[in-house]
Design an enzyme around this catalytic site. Structure first.
Site, PDB file in Angstrom:
ATOM      1  N   HIS A  16       6.384 -11.793   5.859  1.00 18.83           N
ATOM      2  CA  HIS A  16       6.144 -11.395   4.463  1.00 18.83           C
ATOM      3  C   HIS A  16       7.464 -11.078   3.799  1.00 18.83           C
ATOM      4  CE1 HIS A  16       5.927  -7.885   7.098  1.00 18.83           C
ATOM      5  NE2 HIS A  16       6.445  -7.169   6.105  1.00 18.83           N
ATOM      6  N   ILE A  72       0.822  -1.216   0.000  1.00 15.16           N
ATOM      7  CA  ILE A  72       0.000   0.000   0.000  1.00 15.16           C
ATOM      8  C   ILE A  72       0.862   1.275   0.000  1.00 15.16           C
ATOM      9  CG2 ILE A  72      -0.275   0.341   2.494  1.00 15.16           C
ATOM     10  CD1 ILE A  72      -3.309   0.649   1.981  1.00 15.16           C
TER      11      ILE A  72
HETATM   12  P1  AMP Z   1       7.525  -4.443   7.205  1.00 17.69           P
HETATM   13  O1  AMP Z   1       8.085  -3.124   7.646  1.00 17.69           O
HETATM   14  O2  AMP Z   1       8.568  -5.354   6.591  1.00 17.69           O
HETATM   15  O3  AMP Z   1       6.753  -5.110   8.314  1.00 17.69           O
HETATM   16  O4  AMP Z   1       6.538  -4.115   6.018  1.00 17.69           O
HETATM   17  C1  AMP Z   1       5.153  -4.042   6.150  1.00 17.69           C
HETATM   18  C2  AMP Z   1       4.615  -3.553   4.833  1.00 17.69           C
HETATM   19  O5  AMP Z   1       3.229  -3.773   4.798  1.00 17.69           O
HETATM   20  C3  AMP Z   1       4.848  -2.052   4.589  1.00 17.69           C
HETATM   21  O6  AMP Z   1       5.609  -1.877   3.399  1.00 17.69           O
HETATM   22  C4  AMP Z   1       3.434  -1.501   4.445  1.00 17.69           C
HETATM   23  O7  AMP Z   1       3.332  -0.488   3.480  1.00 17.69           O
HETATM   24  C5  AMP Z   1       2.646  -2.746   4.067  1.00 17.69           C
HETATM   25  N1  AMP Z   1       1.229  -2.699   4.406  1.00 17.69           N
HETATM   26  C6  AMP Z   1       0.698  -2.440   5.624  1.00 17.69           C
HETATM   27  N2  AMP Z   1      -0.651  -2.503   5.565  1.00 17.69           N
HETATM   28  C7  AMP Z   1      -0.969  -2.817   4.283  1.00 17.69           C
HETATM   29  C8  AMP Z   1      -2.189  -3.020   3.581  1.00 17.69           C
HETATM   30  N3  AMP Z   1      -3.387  -2.910   4.201  1.00 17.69           N
HETATM   31  N4  AMP Z   1      -2.142  -3.320   2.265  1.00 17.69           N
HETATM   32  C9  AMP Z   1      -0.956  -3.427   1.638  1.00 17.69           C
HETATM   33  N5  AMP Z   1       0.240  -3.255   2.246  1.00 17.69           N
HETATM   34  C10 AMP Z   1       0.239  -2.947   3.538  1.00 17.69           C
END
Ligand code: AMP
Length: 141
Positions: free
Chosen positions: A102, A34
């Site tokens: 992820h 996102i």
């Molecule tokens: P991390 O810092 O590795 O935990 O990355 C988490 C990622 O999830 C970040 O890049 C966010 O932008 C992404 N993220 C969080 N919520 C959503 C959502 N609802 N849809 C898509 N991506 C998301």
């Protein structure tokens, strides 16, 4: 930090929060980030909810590993990039913000968008390296 249960990614996988889905199979779900670092930034998520990679089952990690190259190829073809990073953060100090494992696929574009490499490196001392490698091997037995 403890992820809410179900995690936000489990809610996305279940269809309770919208996303731009690009892939799904029995064990894996992938969708656009996102807040993309670059065009094509995609998250590949095991359906099994584990906060960090070291807690993920072998079955779920194998399923992710199996599809990462294929999803990477599709992201590159769609975004026009040839170079990319796969990033996987574990723990708050390591920049994790969603505590459900992820993998980020982040295309590196000609305009410089994508991941930068911020890490200062050091020289591995041969003696310390031998001790450390042996210690890691002992934990793998
Ligand atoms: P991390 O810092 O590795 O935990 O990355 C988490 C990622 O999830 C970040 O890049 C966010 O932008 C992404 N993220 C969080 N919520 C959503 C959502 N609802 N849809 C898509 N991506 C998301």
């Amino acid at each position: 930090m403890v992820e809410s249960d179900p995690s936000i990614f489990t809610l996305i996988i279940q269809g309770n929060i919208p996303c731009h889905k690009v892939y799904e199979d029995e064990h894996v779900f992938a969708f656009l980030d996102i807040n993309p670092c670059s065009i094509g930034h995609t998250l590949v998520v095991p359906k099994e909810q584990s906060a960090t990679l070291d807690g993920l089952s072998e079955e779920a990690s194998a399923a992710v590993g199996r599809v990462l190259p294929r999803i990477s190829r599709a992201v590159l073809a769609a975004s026009g990039a040839t170079d990319f990073n796969v990033l996987q953060n574990n723990g708050e100090a390591a920049f994790q913000s969603v505590f459900h494992v992820h993998f980020h696929i982040i295309p590196k574009h000609d305009d410089g968008s994508g991941l930068t490499w911020p890490f200062a490196t050091t020289q591995l001392d041969p003696g310390e390296g031998a001790i450390l490698a042996e210690r890691i091997r002992s934990h793998l037995k």
